[in-house]
Design an enzyme around this catalytic site. Structure first.
Site, PDB file in Angstrom:
ATOM      1  N   HIS A 140      -4.903 -11.383   9.564  1.00 59.15           N
ATOM      2  CA  HIS A 140      -5.235 -10.036   9.088  1.00 59.15           C
ATOM      3  C   HIS A 140      -6.010  -9.314  10.178  1.00 59.15           C
ATOM      4  O   HIS A 140      -6.833  -9.920  10.866  1.00 59.15           O
ATOM      5  CB  HIS A 140      -6.089 -10.123   7.819  1.00 59.15           C
ATOM      6  CG  HIS A 140      -6.162  -8.853   7.035  1.00 59.15           C
ATOM      7  ND1 HIS A 140      -5.362  -8.596   5.954  1.00 59.15           N
ATOM      8  CD2 HIS A 140      -6.937  -7.757   7.180  1.00 59.15           C
ATOM      9  CE1 HIS A 140      -5.654  -7.419   5.446  1.00 59.15           C
ATOM     10  NE2 HIS A 140      -6.605  -6.881   6.185  1.00 59.15           N
TER      11      HIS A 140
ATOM     12  N   GLY B 287      -0.481 -13.014  -3.499  1.00 63.15           N
ATOM     13  CA  GLY B 287      -0.658 -11.992  -4.525  1.00 63.15           C
ATOM     14  C   GLY B 287      -1.998 -11.941  -5.223  1.00 63.15           C
ATOM     15  O   GLY B 287      -2.149 -11.198  -6.206  1.00 63.15           O
TER      16      GLY B 287
ATOM     17  N   GLU C 181      10.591   3.566   5.819  1.00 59.60           N
ATOM     18  CA  GLU C 181      10.341   2.131   6.030  1.00 59.60           C
ATOM     19  C   GLU C 181      11.214   1.653   7.188  1.00 59.60           C
ATOM     20  O   GLU C 181      12.433   1.816   7.159  1.00 59.60           O
ATOM     21  CB  GLU C 181      10.663   1.348   4.771  1.00 59.60           C
ATOM     22  CG  GLU C 181      10.723  -0.165   4.929  1.00 59.60           C
ATOM     23  CD  GLU C 181       9.469  -0.752   5.572  1.00 59.60           C
ATOM     24  OE1 GLU C 181       9.605  -1.498   6.555  1.00 59.60           O
ATOM     25  OE2 GLU C 181       8.353  -0.447   5.088  1.00 59.60           O
TER      26      GLU C 181
ATOM     27  N   ARG D  98     -12.500 -20.163   7.095  1.00 55.37           N
ATOM     28  CA  ARG D  98     -11.350 -20.074   7.985  1.00 55.37           C
ATOM     29  C   ARG D  98     -11.756 -19.974   9.453  1.00 55.37           C
ATOM     30  O   ARG D  98     -11.141 -20.609  10.324  1.00 55.37           O
ATOM     31  CB  ARG D  98     -10.496 -18.858   7.605  1.00 55.37           C
ATOM     32  CG  ARG D  98      -9.829 -18.983   6.249  1.00 55.37           C
ATOM     33  CD  ARG D  98      -9.207 -17.671   5.832  1.00 55.37           C
ATOM     34  NE  ARG D  98      -8.571 -17.769   4.526  1.00 55.37           N
ATOM     35  CZ  ARG D  98      -8.047 -16.736   3.875  1.00 55.37           C
ATOM     36  NH1 ARG D  98      -8.096 -15.526   4.402  1.00 55.37           N
ATOM     37  NH2 ARG D  98      -7.479 -16.899   2.698  1.00 55.37           N
TER      38      ARG D  98
ATOM     39  N   ALA E 190       0.825  -1.207   0.000  1.00 57.70           N
ATOM     40  CA  ALA E 190       0.000   0.000   0.000  1.00 57.70           C
ATOM     41  C   ALA E 190       0.858   1.255   0.000  1.00 57.70           C
ATOM     42  O   ALA E 190       0.544   2.240  -0.682  1.00 57.70           O
ATOM     43  CB  ALA E 190      -0.936  -0.004   1.210  1.00 57.70           C
TER      44      ALA E 190
ATOM     45  N   ALA F 183      -7.318  -8.224   0.073  1.00 58.77           N
ATOM     46  CA  ALA F 183      -6.278  -7.418   0.714  1.00 58.77           C
ATOM     47  C   ALA F 183      -5.421  -6.701  -0.322  1.00 58.77           C
ATOM     48  O   ALA F 183      -5.151  -5.503  -0.202  1.00 58.77           O
ATOM     49  CB  ALA F 183      -5.400  -8.285   1.612  1.00 58.77           C
TER      50      ALA F 183
END
Length: 625
Positions: free
Chosen positions: A559, A207, A193, A447, A174, A603
């Protein structure tokens, strides 16, 4: 503005020597905790002869076998009488953009500075330690004691203050999407970073990117629509998503696909279905994993080095505010030097907080409130990332945090780390077996259903059991790049030719295990399953022959759906919905997009769609539009 990194477009190629001088990395603290601190350093220099600084090396090529993060690999080092000449680690299977990048970076530093006293790459601790250990062992064989006694690599030349249009905090998927979109909108950008690598957890994702794509889907006979995508996302999130944000995601996801293609990302011609996507709209890159996006982003950064600066090992500490507006960031470089970035707009893109055990326990009042999310439960993210610092930054500037209790668990965690490694729980032809040797759940369930059932088992753990159907060749890499023999060499799995022997190695009752396999095979043959599993005649087959393989698994934090409240302009907002002037956010650090459950494949769509949105709007704000 001074560019501080030069990144190649291919992770398999070494970085330029200039990169090492300006991205000095601190060895991650968890290295010591994991017991993998490298052998290089003062402790080994004691074996050097008195004339070590003058002694010639025993020229030649030497080898050392080391255990990497994903698999053992060989470090080959060539020495001349005067210097270390070449480092070859070409047989490694470390993760692209993470471990593989660390091996390249550190090899370059060792060659440039002729010392093994280099710091590991934060975010790739195990891979770093393995390389340093291997080079050190080779140096001992070559009697190259001078390399072990040499000074450490000097610190980078980082400026005290940077001035820019847009500052992005976080260099993951992002964050880099935001930075590139801002540059395309005319802004100069500084990215902070905290790790020694860019790409964050996007690097280690599979991905998948969900988007309604008539051009691809119609050729496959897939019926889909943006409205269906929206409805599915809302339902998957148990109707807790913010409707206008979900609409923005589903309406603009295909634009993200086209934008990525314009940068150089290549997608497969057909859409698939990511685990838990609830639809066949997942786009996968031609080359595997989320690192495909990061490699393309890094090429853009290299090509636009006059407009974008990446500063690694930068821990953002505080947002600078003036007259109610966010005007920059205070950061700490390498844990020791204060750095200030004066910016007209700031974008927070620091990812989730799944790796912050204390914080996730504090906010765990939702679906998993009956479960203690302590350090016995790991996290699938790169742990130096996923700490939630961006939440504190935004909250300190007046932004509201929402949905923090919405935490997603995944059943494929590795005990001790929580990383998704080795034999995966997705796919077909696999059994979930508890410590009594019995099946206990429909392996194809959602899940959260899987994880809830796992927590009800003895010790809240289980084994995923497969056989030659999944791995017909123990040396053939699976979709994630690992082989059975790699997993065995690392001691991550057990293997046997018979069910009885496998049960003994698993420590479970052999009769129960055989009965579980037999019952599953009957379901494949058409019998109704007591747990509700429905076999796919095109994908499932009876599991009858060895070799058999088993890997122990636990639930893991995957997540965190809650985070900074944002609007459809990606502006961070206060509790009344008012934007914080100059502050934007994108990616997993935000809340309101996924509700209480994220669909697989959403995501990456989120990172790219709202990343582009945040970058474009921050650039406009910086320009005064």
């Amino acid at each position: 503005m001074k560019a501080t990194s030069h990144i190649t477009n291919d992770c398999s190629e070494p970085l330029t020597q200039g990169f090492a001088a300006v991205t000095r990395r601190g060895f991650c603290k968890e290295a010591a905790a994991l017991g993998v601190v490298a052998m290089a350093g003062a402790g080994l220099s004691g074996c050097a002869p008195k004339d070590a600084n003058e002694a010639a090396f025993a020229a030649g090529t030497y080898s050392a076998s080391v255990s990497g993060h994903n698999a053992p690999f060989t470090v080959n080092v060539a020495f001349t009488p005067d210097a270390i000449e070449q480092i070859d680690v070409s047989d490694n299977q470390e993760s692209l953009g993470v471990g593989a990048r660390a091996l390249d970076d550190l090899s370059d530093e060792i060659l440039q500075y002729q010392t093994v006293n280099v710091d590991g790459v934060t975010g790739a601790t195990l891979s770093s330690a393995a390389l340093i250990q291997g080079v050190t062992e080779c140096a001992e064989q070559a009697e190259a004691y001078r390399l072990m006694a040499a000074d450490a690599v000097p610190a980078a030349d980082v400026e005290d203050t940077y001035k820019t249009d847009v500052c992005v905090v976080g260099g993951g998927g992002a964050g880099l999407a935001s930075a590139i979109a801002a540059v395309q909108a005319g802004a100069n950008v500084v990215v902070l970073e905290k790790c020694g690598i860019t790409g964050g957890s996007t690097n280690v994702s599979e991905g998948a990117l969900n988007a309604v794509d008539p051009e691809r889907q119609e050729k496959q006979g897939i019926e889909d629509s943006i409205e269906t995508f929206y409805t599915t996302t809302m339902e998957g999130g148990h109707q807790k998503g913010t409707p206008e944000l979900v609409h923005y995601l589903t309406d603009h996801a295909l634009d993200s696909v086209h934008w990525l293609e314009s940068l150089g990302v290549e997608f497969q011609d057909e859409c698939g279905s990511a685990t838990g996507s609830l639809g066949e709209r997942s786009h996968y890159t031609v080359t595997p994993s989320g690192n495909s996006y990061i490699r393309v982003f890094e090429q853009f950064i290299q090509d636009n080095a006059d407009k974008i600066v990446i500063l690694n090992d930068m821990q953002a500490k505080e947002l600078i505010t003036k007259d109610g507006k966010v005007t920059g960031v205070k950061a700490l470089y390498n844990g020791e030097k204060d750095v200030t970035v004066d910016a007209k707009a700031v974008i927070i893109a620091t990812g989730g907080f799944g790796g912050n055990v204390e914080y996730r326990q504090k906010v765990n009042t939702g679906v998993w409130k009956e479960v203690t999310l302590d350090d016995s439960i790991g996290c699938t993210n790169i742990l130096p990332c996923a700490q939630g610092e961006g939440l504190a930054l935004a909250e300190g500037a007046g932004a509201e945090l929402i949905g923090l209790s919405d935490i997603q668990l995944h059943p494929c965690g590795t005990p001790g780390t929580g990383l998704m490694e080795d034999i995966r729980t997705s796919g077909r032809n696999r059994l979930f077996i508890n410590t009594e040797g019995k099946r206990f759940v429909n392996e194809g369930a959602e899940r959260d259903v899987l994880c809830k059932n796992i927590f009800q088992q003895p010790d809240a753990t289980y084994w995923v059991v497969v056989n030659k159907l999944r791995y017909p060749d123990p040396d053939e890499p699976d979709a994630n790049g690992a082989t059975i023999n790699n997993m065995l060499a690392l001691g991550h799995i057990v293997a046997a030719d018979s069910v009885e022997d496998l049960a003994n190695q698993m420590g479970v009752d052999a009769k129960n295990l055989q009965a579980s396999i037999d019952a599953y095979n009957e379901v494949v043959g058409g019998k109704e399953d007591e747990f509700g599993f429905v076999a796919d005649n095109t994908a499932d087959a009876a599991m009858t022959e060895g070799p058999w393989y088993a890997c122990r698994k636990v639930p893991t934090v995957h997540h965190t759906m809650g985070g900074i409240r944002v609007n459809v302009e990606s502006e961070a907002c206060d509790a009344d919905g008012n934007p914080i002037p100059g502050l934007y956010a994108a990616g997993e650090v935000t809340g309101g997009i996924h509700g209480s459950n994220r669909l697989g494949g959403n995501a990456i769509a989120d990172c790219m769609t709202f990343g582009r949105n945040a970058g474009t709007n921050a650039a406009k704000y910086a320009e005064g539009k």
